[in-house]
Design a protein around this motif. Structure first.
Motif, short mmCIF file in Angstrom:
data_model
loop_
_atom_site.label_atom_id
_atom_site.label_comp_id
_atom_site.label_asym_id
_atom_site.label_seq_id
_atom_site.Cartn_x
_atom_site.Cartn_y
_atom_site.Cartn_z
N SER A 61 2.00 2.63 0.42
CA SER A 61 1.58 4.02 0.59
C SER A 61 1.84 4.55 2.00
N ILE A 62 1.64 3.72 3.03
CA ILE A 62 1.82 4.23 4.39
C ILE A 62 3.30 4.54 4.65
N VAL A 65 4.00 7.93 3.28
CA VAL A 65 3.58 8.99 4.22
C VAL A 65 4.72 9.32 5.17
N THR B 3 3.16 10.13 16.32
CA THR B 3 2.42 9.17 17.13
C THR B 3 2.00 9.81 18.44
N HIS B 12 -1.20 6.87 15.13
CA HIS B 12 -0.39 7.54 14.11
C HIS B 12 -1.19 8.70 13.51
N GLN B 14 -1.07 12.40 11.16
CA GLN B 14 -0.39 13.32 10.25
C GLN B 14 -1.26 14.54 10.08
N SER B 37 -5.56 2.97 5.06
CA SER B 37 -4.82 3.72 6.08
C SER B 37 -4.97 5.20 5.74
N LEU B 38 -4.37 6.05 6.57
CA LEU B 38 -4.46 7.48 6.29
C LEU B 38 -3.79 7.86 4.97
N ALA B 39 -2.96 6.95 4.43
CA ALA B 39 -2.28 7.24 3.16
C ALA B 39 -3.28 7.51 2.04
N ASP B 60 -4.46 6.98 11.59
CA ASP B 60 -4.75 5.58 11.30
C ASP B 60 -5.66 5.05 12.39
N GLY B 65 -2.71 0.68 9.64
CA GLY B 65 -1.54 1.53 9.37
C GLY B 65 -0.50 1.41 10.46
N LYS B 66 -0.07 2.55 10.97
CA LYS B 66 0.98 2.55 12.00
C LYS B 66 0.43 2.84 13.40
#
Lengths: 115, 268
Positions: A61-62, A65, B3, B12, B14, B37-39, B60, B65-66
């Protein structure tokens, strides 16, 4: 995380986008996917309309994104991949192919042109 | 923009629905611990809230996540400093609404207590304020006598699914646990006073009826000056995943109808 991709072939200086055909969209989306996949070292895999995001590319999923953000940057606000995914159930998302995304991109830009 | 350098780490971020020309209400969505994660928001609540005219920020958490995965710095106060610094970096100086799922809800409560002038309201999904009961639950999940229940689940899943495709979220969780002090540090966080008097903003708490956290509704309503609770029957801890549409409708109505809906809820 910016991409060095060129603007879509169909986009004119006025910012008005003429809808790309499926072959153009596949080429553009393949290039975007390669940048998303770069960090996993999977950037040499062949991407076709039948390529599955889940089974073939192992995107989680990430990564979707990142893909979504890059699609938006490339095509503009009309390609809303976040909403496209949000409207689908988990099984549909797992079965998603590059061809599905190509179809969605072509359709949403064609609708934008008519509207 | 994806980022941003915040509090010494790369975060990270969005953002959906941001319009530099108009001051839309800002809502920050905070995800849960380890396999998250933010997903989780990006493909559920976020695009819909953006379509309703909200400025939706997702990030995140550190270690996830990232965002960077520093070896140490995983107490609640570090997570609060990250969020505070993120709002600075985004030049958001108006009070924001915080939506937090599970651990993310604890971060939202902690932020509301530490920086009340920055928080318009808290929406806590299956979450508890970071007081003593929370610290006990975190300890049992992350450290415990046999290494923590959550940690056991992650390592057991990885053992039973060797080479499993799409195991990346689990492998990422394994890396956080192996390479950072997250599990040891979170239970050592600075805690809120038991009376929760530090939280003064409106709070909307959503629980799953089958989750043991739902027993906290009475305590929350008694302690917090402006609190509405909703318990969704038959659902467990994964409310956001199992009942996305229902959760979205509740969050949307709270954010868009605001205090009127809140007052209505209290009047019932």
């Amino acid at each position: 995380m910016t991409t060095e991709l060129d603007r879509p072939v169909g986009q004119s200086d006025s910012g008005r986008t003429s809808a790309p055909d499926a072959a153009t969209a596949l080429a553009d989306i393949s290039a975007i996917l390669r940048t998303v996949l770069e960090e996993y070292g999977l950037d040499d895999s062949e991407i076709t309309l039948d390529t599955s995001f889940h089974d073939d590319l192992e995107l989680e999923s990430i990564d979707l994104v990142t893909l979504s953000a890059q699609l938006r940057e490339f095509y503009g606000e009309r390609v809303n991949f976040a909403a496209f995914i949000a409207d689908r159930g988990l099984e549909e998302i797992i079965a998603l192919t590059v061809g599905d995304l190509v179809g969605y991109v072509v359709d949403s830009l064609a609708v934008a042109e008519v509207g | 923009m994806a980022t941003m350098r915040v509090n010494g780490i790369d975060v990270h971020v969005q953002r959906l629905g941001h319009d530099s020309g108009s001051a839309r209400p800002v809502v920050v969505l905070i995800h849960g611990l380890l396999i998250d994660s933010l997903a989780s928001y990006y493909f559920s609540l976020a695009p819909r809230l953006a379509e309703e005219g909200l400025d939706v920020v997702m990030y995140d958490l550190r270690g996830h996540g990232k965002t960077s995965r520093p070896p140490t710095g995983y107490r609640m106060e570090d997570f609060v400093d990250d969020l505070d610094g993120l709002l600075d970096a985004l030049v958001i100086d108006r009070p924001v609404h915080l939506v937090g799922n599970s651990f993310g809800g604890a971060v939202a409560y902690a932020m509301a207590a530490a920086r009340p002038e920055r928080v318009a309201s808290v929406i806590a999904i299956e979450a508890e304020p970071p007081a003593r009961a929370w610290a006990r639950n975190m300890y049992e999940g992350l450290v415990g006598e046999q290494g923590g229940l959550v940690v056991q689940q992650v390592t057991q899943w990885l053992r039973e699914n060797p080479g499993e495709r799409n195991a990346r979220p689990f492998r990422a969780a394994g890396r956080v646990l192996d390479e950072t002090a997250l599990a040891q540090e979170i239970p050592l966080s600075a805690l809120l006073d038991e009376d929760l008097s530090a939280i003064r903003c409106p709070v909307f708490a959503i629980f799953g009826g089958a989750s043991k956290l739902s027993a906290q509704t009475g305590m929350l309503e008694a302690s917090l000056p402006h609190c509405r609770t909703v318990v969704l029957p038959d659902l467990g801890h994964s409310v956001l995943v199992e009942a996305t549409a229902q959760t979205y409708a509740l969050v949307r109505d709270w954010l868009l109808l605001g205090q009127e809906a809140h007052a209505l809820g209290e009047a019932r």
